[in-house]
Write a protein that holds these residues in place. Structure first.
Motif, PDB file in Angstrom:
ATOM      1  N   ARG A 242      -3.182   6.547   7.593  1.00 20.87           N
ATOM      2  CA  ARG A 242      -2.224   8.043   6.384  1.00 20.87           C
ATOM      3  C   ARG A 242      -2.789   8.033   4.611  1.00 20.87           C
ATOM      4  O   ARG A 242      -2.846   8.206   4.442  1.00 20.87           O
ATOM      5  N   HIS A 243      -4.026   6.981   5.008  1.00 23.35           N
ATOM      6  CA  HIS A 243      -5.235   7.203   3.952  1.00 23.35           C
ATOM      7  C   HIS A 243      -6.253   7.205   3.501  1.00 23.35           C
ATOM      8  O   HIS A 243      -7.182   6.553   3.246  1.00 23.35           O
TER       9      HIS A 243
ATOM     10  N   LEU B  57      -3.021   2.557   8.213  1.00 25.22           N
ATOM     11  CA  LEU B  57      -4.492   3.480   7.599  1.00 25.22           C
ATOM     12  C   LEU B  57      -4.804   4.566   7.174  1.00 25.22           C
ATOM     13  O   LEU B  57      -5.587   5.462   6.645  1.00 25.22           O
TER      14      LEU B  57
ATOM     15  N   LEU C 261       1.201  -1.668   0.106  1.00 23.41           N
ATOM     16  CA  LEU C 261      -0.011  -0.060   0.208  1.00 23.41           C
ATOM     17  C   LEU C 261       0.882   1.557   0.326  1.00 23.41           C
ATOM     18  O   LEU C 261       0.554   2.505  -0.776  1.00 23.41           O
ATOM     19  N   ASP C 262       2.378   1.337   0.888  1.00 23.66           N
ATOM     20  CA  ASP C 262       2.798   2.478   0.654  1.00 23.66           C
ATOM     21  C   ASP C 262       3.571   2.555  -0.465  1.00 23.66           C
ATOM     22  O   ASP C 262       4.137   3.940  -0.471  1.00 23.66           O
TER      23      ASP C 262
ATOM     24  N   ALA D   8      -5.246  -1.260  -3.751  1.00 22.13           N
ATOM     25  CA  ALA D   8      -4.572  -0.814  -2.202  1.00 22.13           C
ATOM     26  C   ALA D   8      -5.995  -1.048  -1.652  1.00 22.13           C
ATOM     27  O   ALA D   8      -5.665  -1.055  -0.816  1.00 22.13           O
TER      28      ALA D   8
ATOM     29  N   LEU E 269      -8.312   7.197   0.156  1.00 25.40           N
ATOM     30  CA  LEU E 269      -8.403   5.343   0.510  1.00 25.40           C
ATOM     31  C   LEU E 269      -9.942   4.877   1.405  1.00 25.40           C
ATOM     32  O   LEU E 269     -10.059   4.012   0.758  1.00 25.40           O
TER      33      LEU E 269
END
Length: 861
Positions: free
Chosen positions: A713-714, A711, A674-675, A681, A717
């Motif tokens: 940080r996303h 997560l 993911l990163d 994703a 998404l």
């Protein structure tokens, strides 16, 4: 203001015994049935170009042609039978089909808002169709003397089914209120239609004595019908060929009379691209045409000339053949095309355009296809709106266009590596060739190389103004998959709605809705892709089967998977095994899975779940281990997602350390992917949270904490509805384990929408069981036991939760026994415990499952 009289086909239907049906099954079940019924009607309206005018227990529909009304009636009866079988009900309808003049007028907007129909239909034809319908037996389709010959002559348009229809004259009948008797006909399929005369009633009876009707009357009726129908054909506007919106054409092979071989594939592909910009005309794919050639027992490289293309059109339900030609005439390059009636192979229209040199051919193709689309009935405004010049949306480099054409042929054969090389050659020859960049995206995604699709996707985005409208929408949807997954589904649905016969749009809309467990919404899109004109109809049937299985419609799911398998999609065999396993037909499921090749890694996923379902932990570990060995050394999504079923098998076998190790590995690999900005994703985020959920069951909260921090940080998404749902479940589980079941319930209840994921219900059951509302926990337990089809087939993170879902479908029985025991219902608890023992014998249990079963105090069987 009413429009003038119009000759139309009227179809009236009536769902037999609908009132008693509702009384028998109840309001709730009836509402679900009628929702699915409405979906069937909507699909058939689109397929047969019908207009729904009125409905209650029955329906009134208008069609341009009798064969369309008949096609609707036949498919409607079949669809009702399938709906009925899935619920152990007998659903039948009676139908009357008539052709005659009607008057139509639109009600005002105010009247419509107050409940009036948008369109009113009146005329003598309407009561005639109603009389036919009312006298029909259940399952019977009756036709008037005007409708029958028109429908009979066009029966070949129904394909092979049309050859097996039985057309039966029921003689002359008299109707109350009509002075003249009428000839009545029945048409139907053997085994479905009654194929016998209706009973006499006070309103309709057989006119047996011949002396009561003079022979001249028959001649008058025939003459009136002939004059009316003849006047319709004479006065109806262009086109001369019976072509309607969204009808299909077959593009024959280009006749290249110039001697320049570079024009062979390039101009034929350009012809297709130009026609495919239309939302009025559908173009049968080259792959579908070659597939039909195989069914005709001809070589795939057979030239599609006038005769062969016409035969393909008749077999695949296409209304016209387009025969393109390029030649040199007087020193100029002439592009011409004929529209051919496949029934007679006669040329209906011909158009041509001249230009200087080979480079002029693309502009000439635009002129020719635009003129043909107009002749076929497409409005000029639509042609101008939906079409961009070929040199703009393709390339002026004919070598690049030829490479693209060859890439397209390789792609539809499934030779994705070859297609990718050719698409790349096309962009090397012309870096501004947007369609070729988009082709690279498709080839990468189809080869399970989604991360490698990002670069060509970005190049295509910079050139999106050089794409046709449909392909631009397709690009936008794929861009959303990578950049904003929460918006991607809406893009696919929009594309499928605007281009309902564009198979990738329907397929991705169905897949996205299926992934979100919006199964009832996914079904119409999936059914569209089973069209006989779809070269990938086998995959369409597979998706229909998956949706049906998720809806617990086992028989319908099995039928869909059978159709997929017959058409060559072998992956449907393991889905068929899921149908059997969900019904606990383990031997049959094992036989089906035994047909999968030893290197089919996905079959091991189902084998692992099947072993878990039967309490065979060592076998589950062996199957999961075999899958991981096949994936060893790979770094794709499968390599990390298959760690989850292996971890579940270890957990149930009592090996906590191994289970925790695999869950941690899955979590770390998915977060690292993911990163890195990979193309998986949504799957990686779902996999990470699934590993965290299993970690909580293993009394390890570290995984959950790490996943939630990562997560966070996303943010964009995590706006995806199913990822946000999964995160809510994770937090609710932590609250329950922290002694706050009420707060957990408060988080989970808003997620229960009818589209929730299986693990959401598991979490809600456990939250209720840990609090004071244990009766509600029992409701959740029963739901989990009843939704085993969903447990097996639910999508998301590559079905990484299938093994856990299947295990929980059995553990729900143990929870039921515990809840009944706590409520003092020892008899009910004993029965539930005995049921659980039959699923997972006591000697097979490990760890806390063994303790839980022993604490009930009932002897194991």
């Amino acid at each position: 203001m009413a429009d003038g009289p119009q000759l139309r086909t009227l179809l009236l239907t009536d769902l037999c015994d609908s009132t008693s049906l509702v009384e028998r099954i109840g309001d709730v079940a009836a509402a679900g049935l009628f929702r699915e019924h409405d979906g069937l009607v909507l699909q058939l309206q689109q397929q047969w170009r019908g207009r729904l005018i009125d409905r209650s227990d029955g329906m009134l529909l208008l069609f341009e042609r009798p064969i369309d009304g008949l096609g609707f009636a036949l498919d409607y009866e079949r669809g009702l039978q399938m709906l009925g079988r899935s619920r152990n009900l007998e659903l039948r309808a009676r139908a009357g089909l008539h052709v005659g003049e009607v008057l139509t007028w639109r009600n005002s907007d105010t009247a419509v808002r107050l409940g009036a129909k948008p369109l009113e239909v009146e005329g003598l034809a309407k009561p005639m169709a109603a009389r036919l319908m009312s006298m029909a037996r259940p399952g019977q389709i009756l036709l008037s003397a005007v409708a029958e010959p028109l429908a009979h002559r066009a029966a070949r348009e129904l394909g092979e089914r049309g050859q097996h229809l039985i057309w039966k004259s029921l003689g002359r009948w008299r109707f109350k209120g009509l002075p003249e008797s009428q000839y009545i006909f029945e048409v139907g399929e053997p085994g479905i239609a009654p194929l016998r005369a209706p009973p006499n009633t006070p309103k309709a009876w057989r006119d047996i004595p011949l002396w009561r009707r003079p022979a001249a009357l028959v001649a008058e009726v025939a003459l009136i019908a002939a004059v009316g129908v003849g006047a319709w054909f004479v006065t109806r506007p262009q086109p001369a060929i019976a072509f309607n919106q969204r009808d299909w054409v077959v593009v024959a092979d280009l006749r290249n009379l110039t001697g320049q071989s570079v024009l062979d594939d390039s101009l034929e592909q350009a012809f297709r691209i130009s026609l495919e910009q239309s939302r009025y005309v559908n173009v049968l794919s080259d792959l579908k045409a070659r597939d039909t050639l195989a069914r005709m027992q001809r070589s795939p490289d057979t030239t599609l000339d006038r005769a062969i293309a016409s035969e393909i059109a008749l077999r695949d339900g296409a209304r016209a053949v387009i025969l393109p030609t390029v030649a040199e005439v007087g020193g100029r390059v002439r592009v011409s095309a004929e529209v051919i009636d496949p029934h007679t192979q006669a040329t209906v229209y011909a158009e041509s355009a001249d230009g200087n040199g080979a480079q002029s051919a693309l502009a000439s193709i635009d002129d020719v296809t635009g003129a043909l689309r107009g002749k076929l009935g497409e409005a000029l405004e639509s042609i101008e709106k939906d079409s961009a010049p070929l040199p703009q949306v393709t390339t002026v480099n004919l070598d690049a266009l030829r490479a693209y054409a060859l890439a397209q042929k390789a792609y539809v054969r499934g030779a994705f590596a070859d297609a990718l090389k050719l698409y790349t050659s096309a962009t090397n020859l012309d870096p501004q060739f947007a369609l070729a960049w988009l082709g690279q995206v498709r080839a990468r995604v189809s080869s399970m190389q989604a991360p490698q699709a990002v670069d060509p996707l970005r190049r295509a985005q910079t050139l999106q103004q050089r794409l046709p409208t449909r392909e631009r929408m397709y690009l936008d949807a794929w861009a959303a998959e990578f950049d904003d997954p929460s918006a991607a589904l809406d893009r696919w649905i929009e594309l499928a709605s605007l281009y309902p016969d564009f198979w990738p749009g329907n397929g991705n809309a169905a897949a996205g809705l299926n992934w979100q467990n919006r199964l009832a919404e996914a079904l119409p899109f999936a059914i569209r892709n089973t069209s006989p004109q779809n070269e990938l109809a086998a995959i369409g049937y597979d998706v229909v089967g998956r949706v049906r299985l998720g809806l617990e419609q086992y028989e319908l799911a099995a039928t869909a998977f059978d159709q997929a398998t017959i058409r060559g999609f072998k992956n449907s065999l393991r889905r068929q095994a899921d149908v059997e396993a969900a019904q606990r037909r383990y031997a049959s499921a094992a036989r089906l899975l035994g047909t999968a090749p030893a290197n089919d890694v996905y079959a091991y996923l189902d084998r692992t779940s099947l072993a878990i379902d039967q309490g065979r932990w060592s076998e589950a570990q062996r199957q999961a281990g075999a899958a991981l060995r096949l994936l060893q050394g790979q770094d794709g999504f499968d390599a990390r997602s298959f760690l989850m079923p292996a971890a579940v098998a270890d957990w149930l076998a009592g090996d906590r350390a191994a289970a925790l190790g695999k869950a941690s590995s899955a979590m770390r690999a998915s977060l690292a992917s993911l990163d890195s900005g990979s193309g998986d994703a949504v799957g990686d985020a779902g996999l990470a949270m699934s590993a965290a959920m299993l970690g909580l069951r293993l009394d390890d909260r570290a995984i959950s904490g790490e996943v939630q921090r990562a997560l966070a940080r996303h943010e964009q998404l995590m706006r995806h509805p199913k990822l946000s749902e999964q995160m809510a479940v994770l937090r609710a589980e932590e609250l329950r384990l922290g002694g706050k079941p009420g707060e957990a319930v408060a988080i989970l209840l808003p997620l229960i929408t009818g589209n929730e994921r299986y693990q959401t219900r598991v979490a809600l059951m456990e939250a209720y069981a840990a609090g004071p509302e244990r009766a509600r926990a029992l409701e959740q337990s029963k739901w989990l036991q009843q939704r085993r089809g969903l447990a097996y087939i639910e999508q998301g993170c590559g079905q990484c939760l299938q093994a856990l879902n299947v295990a929980d479908s059995n553990l729900a029985v143990l929870r039921q026994a515990e809840l009944l025991h706590a409520a003092g219902d020892n008899a009910g608890a004993a029965r539930a415990a005995a049921s659980f023992d039959r699923l997972w014998p006591a000697e097979a249990l490990n760890g806390h499952f063994k303790v839980r079963r022993s604490s009930l105090g009932f002897a194991s069987n």
